[in-house]
Design an enzyme around this catalytic site. Sequence first.
Site, mmCIF file in Angstrom:
data_model
loop_
_atom_site.group_PDB
_atom_site.id
_atom_site.type_symbol
_atom_site.label_atom_id
_atom_site.label_comp_id
_atom_site.label_asym_id
_atom_site.label_seq_id
_atom_site.Cartn_x
_atom_site.Cartn_y
_atom_site.Cartn_z
ATOM 1 N N ASP A 555 -19.405 -12.774 22.789
ATOM 2 C CA ASP A 555 -19.821 -11.996 23.948
ATOM 3 C C ASP A 555 -20.032 -10.544 23.526
ATOM 4 O OD1 ASP A 555 -20.148 -11.803 26.899
ATOM 5 O OD2 ASP A 555 -18.420 -10.472 26.724
ATOM 6 N N GLU A 592 -24.432 -12.110 21.533
ATOM 7 C CA GLU A 592 -25.292 -11.162 22.237
ATOM 8 C C GLU A 592 -25.380 -9.877 21.411
ATOM 9 O OE1 GLU A 592 -24.685 -11.791 26.925
ATOM 10 O OE2 GLU A 592 -22.854 -11.237 25.881
#
Length: 968
Positions: A555, A592
């Site tokens: 993340d 990400e």
Amino acid sequence: MSSLLYNSIVVPSNLHHTNLGSFSNFSLQPFNFSVITKLPISNSTAIGYSSKPFDSSSKKSSCCCCCSMAVELDSSSSASQNGLQGSLKYCRAYWPSKYIIAWNFDVGNGSYYLFASKTASLMVTDAGIQGSDVKIKLEKDNGGLPTNVTEKFPHIRGYKPLRAPANLDVDNLLKCQLAVAAFSADGTCRNVTGLQLPGVIDELYSYDGPLGAIFSEDSISLNLWAPTAQTVSASIFRDPSGGEPLQTVKLNDTNGVWSAVGPRSWEGCYYVYEVDVYHHTTLKIEKCFANDPYARGISADGRRTLLADLNSESLKPEGWENLADEKPHLLSPSDISIYELHVRDFSANDFTVQPDLRGGYLAFTSQDSAGVLHLKKLSAAGLTHVHLLPTFHFAEVDDDKKNWKVVDTKVLETLPPDSEEQQAHITAVRDEDGYNWGYNPVLWGTPKGSYATDPNGPSRIIEFRKMVQALNHIGLRVVLDVVYNHLSSSGPLDYNSVLDKIVPGYYLRRDADGAIENTTCMNDTASEHYMVERLILDDLKSWAVNYKVDGFRFDLMGHIMKHTMVKATSMLQGLSKSKDRVEGSSIYLYGEGWDFGEVANNARGVNASQLNLGGTGIGSFNDRIRDAVLGGGPFGPALQQGFVTGLSLQPNDQDHGGQANADRMLAVSKDHIQVGLAANLRDYVLTNCDGREVRGFDVRTYGGSPVGYAMQPIETINYVSAHDNETLFDIVSLKTPTYITVDERCRINHLATSIIALTQGIPFFHAGDEMLRSKSLDRDSYNSGDWFNRLDFTYNSNNWGVGLPPKDHNESKWPFIRPRLGNPSYKPDKSHIIAAVENFTNLLKIRYSSPLFRLRSAKDVQDRVRFHNNEPSWIPGIIVMSMEDGHAGSPALSQIDPKFQYIVVLINVRPTETKFYNHDLRAKSLQLHPIQSMSNDVIVKQSKYEPSAGCFTVPPKTTAVFVEPRQS
């Protein structure tokens, strides 16, 4: 960053120590200073400041900034009148190396002092600081900061260097409240601040030895890294909560690591650390109670750390040790395809699962449930990996199911599809129900208890292993969603704060004032600090070795340093079956790679952002193809259209700047998609919409960023939807014109999916894309409960029209949402869903029917992949891609496909049947792919190829794949 240069401050070698009596209780040796100089004291009026601690906790999607540390000055005091700035609540000075202090305050010909108090008794007064045990005069140094400092802390690059004598007793100082003050030449105190310590802590206390609970044959040792702590003890409990401790043991400090040894009989008990440490947010020596950062088991809601030996046979499912040999075959990372799934979503509403297993780990072991049968179908079609949203211990969901509040779904089912009432019911209980995505980490290294049948004891460990084993046995590898970029809580008082209680101010990234950075919406962690990086690496290894997972999705990976990600890749891929019972070479990492906040443009070091990861083999999400396919982006106009949603060809009510501009946008979006189809490679050469040959890197987004950034295919994760933002079907329903039919919308959903399924690189699908999944147009369902997040693997409903989505994140779009939800023609029926599932599985089968869809090198992509619908006579809304294998007519290429020597993919987003002529493709023996020719999709079967004219006929809103079988 302040425009002022940081001043260099040096501790002189001719100082002597005094007033050290108050340090006599330290277990370490007393301070060894050289000299002390008394400060001029002109006024003892203290400056007041708020004693309220920081509250930096926040949900993932509810960003908040750390509270300011403003000083409340007494306007009647001469301190205020003299213009004294700053206070101990700020930490504007840095201690980046053992004998260096840097501060962005220049006092000219004045002087600097370092103050320390073991009891945190420092007070800011007109004269500077009172209550210190030690006062050390500091000297400015006009040299430059050492290279090792500026490389580690680029945000203070250019500041002057500081050097201190070798006999400075830094070890004891770091256990104190510390401050520096600046005095003008006449002795007036001009500024005071606390210090940020991670640099000097790393230099002195970086450690690679054992941490956590270490089990041997006869004993258990506890090891806690806490170099700034004054004392540490551990209380051992028999039960997961309540009761008196069986015993409390004091830990001994050896170079910052506190340790104690106990009997093996502790196994199965629980423990809590008590840490006495100075905390800069309260300006006090705090008694902090915390779990072990290396906890491998905990009690419900993390009340206590469980002493669990993960190597114990009692914690292993039957056959666990053989799992490494039973993993689904994976020849190359290029063969990976990913299905993103939330553990609770998978089975919370699946009535074919035993009630007490719904929403948890063991639901994946229910071999005949609707959900598992669906996963088996995807696996059989070629899907390789299931990506599970966070499964570590996170905040905001009570582990004890008895405490959950629920809504009466029978009442909700009676309400209109566009009603506000459903979201009101869900919102009323959403912080007390069993639902959250889990992007609010508390402890990274232990499974979440709310997904286990019993949150206490070892159940979560055993059941997590059974889940991984079950998924592997149906042909699916497991990816864990890890969240190392932030923590749920901070400070000495918050229940869910752990790391910041043990070494305050170390684990979290801070700004120039000392406030915690919150650009990730929570407490940003600092992987540039040695022991933060070490904790991340150790945690990854534990999940890989102890739970045999097959990959990790990071993340907000851009907030992690590149060197951390590279080390993680090397460490994981170095694991072996012979030593670790894990085949590390098959573990895949991606995340990400967004570049924003305090780390943007490498401001805190080279970060793991999209443009920095080329050549690492680490994947990053490709937002370029997502935005081009669907239109705009998550933060753009709600109705902005893209390549498949009608841009230029079937306009909606959005003003796209006129027809000419819409046509141009359509052409540019085709370029972006074609770069994505070619694995988003930075050096792939193609002809752009202006008829020029360009590299992928030279194709630019509307913001000016390069579209192509990868250096090898596996560095690109192509996707059009994920757990964030609206589902694919919802976006299609929002952006397409209101007058088209639900049949067309379902077909557009399939069009978008087909682009992703047939790209080079790694395709990524949000669970439910293949079932037309809807969240009733909720753009941020992280806390929207089971109601808005429902998955129905019986294919009876796609969850469209279950009420207006929660107000706080969606109200601005309600004017667009309400008429759509209220229109019954928008809702697909079961036949639409079944057709979508078949079309999706067919796409997977096509992808895995030829290695030409899964090329392994940038050179192979450049040599074999071509795009044909180019200027000067291109047809808007058509992409034509060919892939060539070695054959008699192309001897320069090696042969990698035993079945097909040439493949042509045609993507027609136009609302009408379209003919495409190409001289280069004339006379080839192409035929519709056998999987499409045998499918139940009657429309795709109308696709034709006329070899004499090199003419393809493709129906409206259709992706057709033609293949040329290999000549015998």
